[in-house]
Design a protein around this motif. Structure first.
Motif, mmCIF file in Angstrom:
data_model
loop_
_atom_site.group_PDB
_atom_site.id
_atom_site.type_symbol
_atom_site.label_atom_id
_atom_site.label_comp_id
_atom_site.label_asym_id
_atom_site.label_seq_id
_atom_site.Cartn_x
_atom_site.Cartn_y
_atom_site.Cartn_z
ATOM 1 N N MET A 114 57.654 31.326 50.735
ATOM 2 C CA MET A 114 57.947 32.743 50.878
ATOM 3 C C MET A 114 57.387 33.527 49.679
ATOM 4 O O MET A 114 56.712 34.542 49.855
ATOM 5 C CB MET A 114 59.459 32.962 50.985
ATOM 6 C CG MET A 114 59.867 34.413 51.133
ATOM 7 S SD MET A 114 61.643 34.630 50.841
ATOM 8 C CE MET A 114 61.767 34.149 49.122
ATOM 9 N N LEU A 115 57.633 33.019 48.474
ATOM 10 C CA LEU A 115 57.117 33.694 47.277
ATOM 11 C C LEU A 115 55.588 33.624 47.223
ATOM 12 O O LEU A 115 54.930 34.595 46.867
ATOM 13 C CB LEU A 115 57.711 33.070 46.012
ATOM 14 C CG LEU A 115 59.205 33.257 45.794
ATOM 15 C CD1 LEU A 115 59.663 32.455 44.580
ATOM 16 C CD2 LEU A 115 59.562 34.725 45.640
ATOM 17 N N PHE A 116 55.042 32.473 47.576
ATOM 18 C CA PHE A 116 53.599 32.256 47.542
ATOM 19 C C PHE A 116 52.873 33.253 48.443
ATOM 20 O O PHE A 116 51.819 33.775 48.083
ATOM 21 C CB PHE A 116 53.291 30.815 47.980
ATOM 22 C CG PHE A 116 51.857 30.416 47.817
ATOM 23 C CD1 PHE A 116 51.386 29.935 46.610
ATOM 24 C CD2 PHE A 116 50.967 30.512 48.883
ATOM 25 C CE1 PHE A 116 50.055 29.559 46.457
ATOM 26 C CE2 PHE A 116 49.635 30.139 48.738
ATOM 27 C CZ PHE A 116 49.182 29.655 47.522
ATOM 28 N N HIS A 117 53.443 33.538 49.604
ATOM 29 C CA HIS A 117 52.786 34.429 50.565
ATOM 30 C C HIS A 117 53.146 35.903 50.397
ATOM 31 O O HIS A 117 52.501 36.754 51.006
ATOM 32 C CB HIS A 117 53.082 33.972 52.000
ATOM 33 C CG HIS A 117 52.439 32.658 52.324
ATOM 34 N ND1 HIS A 117 51.079 32.495 52.426
ATOM 35 C CD2 HIS A 117 52.967 31.428 52.525
ATOM 36 C CE1 HIS A 117 50.800 31.235 52.691
ATOM 37 N NE2 HIS A 117 51.925 30.566 52.752
ATOM 38 N N SER A 118 54.131 36.203 49.558
ATOM 39 C CA SER A 118 54.540 37.605 49.432
ATOM 40 C C SER A 118 54.281 38.218 48.056
ATOM 41 O O SER A 118 54.309 39.438 47.919
ATOM 42 C CB SER A 118 56.017 37.766 49.796
ATOM 43 O OG SER A 118 56.832 37.059 48.880
ATOM 44 N N ILE A 119 54.027 37.397 47.041
ATOM 45 C CA ILE A 119 53.787 37.918 45.693
ATOM 46 C C ILE A 119 52.442 37.389 45.201
ATOM 47 O O ILE A 119 52.287 36.196 44.928
ATOM 48 C CB ILE A 119 54.919 37.534 44.723
ATOM 49 C CG1 ILE A 119 56.258 38.099 45.208
ATOM 50 C CG2 ILE A 119 54.602 38.026 43.308
ATOM 51 C CD1 ILE A 119 57.455 37.686 44.370
ATOM 52 N N LYS A 120 51.493 38.286 45.087
ATOM 53 C CA LYS A 120 50.122 37.892 44.723
ATOM 54 C C LYS A 120 50.072 37.124 43.399
ATOM 55 O O LYS A 120 49.392 36.103 43.294
ATOM 56 C CB LYS A 120 49.232 39.130 44.641
ATOM 57 C CG LYS A 120 47.801 38.803 44.298
ATOM 58 C CD LYS A 120 46.942 40.041 44.192
ATOM 59 C CE LYS A 120 45.522 39.663 43.785
ATOM 60 N NZ LYS A 120 44.677 40.816 43.556
ATOM 61 N N GLY A 121 50.774 37.595 42.383
ATOM 62 C CA GLY A 121 50.757 36.924 41.083
ATOM 63 C C GLY A 121 51.303 35.507 41.154
ATOM 64 O O GLY A 121 50.822 34.605 40.470
ATOM 65 N N TYR A 122 52.319 35.323 41.986
ATOM 66 C CA TYR A 122 52.905 33.984 42.161
ATOM 67 C C TYR A 122 51.891 33.059 42.838
ATOM 68 O O TYR A 122 51.733 31.903 42.450
ATOM 69 C CB TYR A 122 54.186 34.086 42.987
ATOM 70 C CG TYR A 122 55.022 32.834 42.997
ATOM 71 C CD1 TYR A 122 55.871 32.526 41.941
ATOM 72 C CD2 TYR A 122 54.981 31.956 44.077
ATOM 73 C CE1 TYR A 122 56.657 31.393 41.947
ATOM 74 C CE2 TYR A 122 55.760 30.807 44.096
ATOM 75 C CZ TYR A 122 56.596 30.531 43.029
ATOM 76 O OH TYR A 122 57.374 29.388 43.039
ATOM 77 N N ARG A 123 51.205 33.590 43.830
ATOM 78 C CA ARG A 123 50.171 32.826 44.542
ATOM 79 C C ARG A 123 49.054 32.429 43.580
ATOM 80 O O ARG A 123 48.612 31.276 43.549
ATOM 81 C CB ARG A 123 49.633 33.656 45.704
ATOM 82 C CG ARG A 123 48.604 32.962 46.552
ATOM 83 C CD ARG A 123 48.276 33.727 47.840
ATOM 84 N NE ARG A 123 47.983 35.145 47.649
ATOM 85 C CZ ARG A 123 48.802 36.160 47.987
ATOM 86 N NH1 ARG A 123 49.976 35.922 48.532
ATOM 87 N NH2 ARG A 123 48.445 37.411 47.787
ATOM 88 N N GLU A 124 48.601 33.383 42.770
ATOM 89 C CA GLU A 124 47.519 33.087 41.822
ATOM 90 C C GLU A 124 47.958 32.088 40.770
ATOM 91 O O GLU A 124 47.194 31.212 40.379
ATOM 92 C CB GLU A 124 47.016 34.384 41.179
ATOM 93 C CG GLU A 124 46.327 35.326 42.162
ATOM 94 C CD GLU A 124 45.240 34.634 42.979
ATOM 95 O OE1 GLU A 124 44.410 33.917 42.398
ATOM 96 O OE2 GLU A 124 45.234 34.797 44.215
#
Length: 194
Positions: A114-124
């Motif tokens: 959920m965080l990976f797909h909704s928060i760009k900084g978290y994904r990066e």
């Protein structure tokens, strides 16, 4: 919680707004493991991803004759994860075991996604960690081919200087791919030069 590893990692990073940092931090739960407890065992699906707050964790696999081979050492601030098993949703081939009483922050796969797909900084940040883990593994594999046991030992101690306070020599020797007697020889040689 204010001085936790999570706070340092996420609240201290300009990639996240204050709201994003709080959302990320609140998605993790604090868990403790007693010395020698397993965070996960080989053959099990990996459902959590951890940041180590305090203590020392070792990951290891068991070879075909039953010997434990250390695959990684984790100290404060490290992400404790079997990336392939976690992301591919397959059983791990490694054990993750607390070597001291240990405190971690963990997130389950669904919250991570959920965080990976909704928060760009978290994904990066996740992609950067995965890339770094791959790079470290490639470097370790090459080091076993191209470097001497002494160079591998010195490099490990340079990367994780606190390791000598925690790790047993048999775990260090299996990680480096050398016998305990060879590691003892290397350590004596280094001590004599200093």
């Amino acid at each position: 919680m204010e001085h936790s590893v999570l706070h340092t990692i996420f609240a201290g990073d300009d990639s996240f707004t204050s709201e994003e940092s709080q959302r990320i931090i609140s998605s993790y739960e604090r868990v403790s493991f007693s010395k020698m407890a397993f965070l996960s065992k080989a053959g099990e699906k990996v459902n959590h991803y951890y940041f180590l707050e305090e203590g020392y964790i070792r990951s290891f696999a068991t070879d075909q004759i039953g010997d434990e081979i250390t695959t990684h050492f984790y100290l404060r601030g490290d992400a404790v994860i079997d990336w392939a098993a976690f992301l591919q949703r397959v059983p791990s081939k490694q054990n993750f075991q607390a070597q001291t009483d240990t405190t971690c922050w963990r997130i389950d796969f669904d919250k991570f996604q959920m965080l990976f797909h909704s928060i760009k900084g978290y994904r990066e940040r996740g992609r950067a960690q995965l890339t770094q883990a791959y790079f470290n593994l490639a470097q370790k594999n090459l080091s076993h081919i191209t470097d001497t046991a002494k160079d591998r030992y010195l490099n490990l101690i340079k990367q994780k200087p606190l390791l000598l306070q925690y790790a047993k020599l048999q775990h260090i020797s299996s990680y480096l791919g050398v016998t305990r007697s060879s590691l003892s020889r290397v350590r004596r040689e280094i001590a004599q030069k200093n």
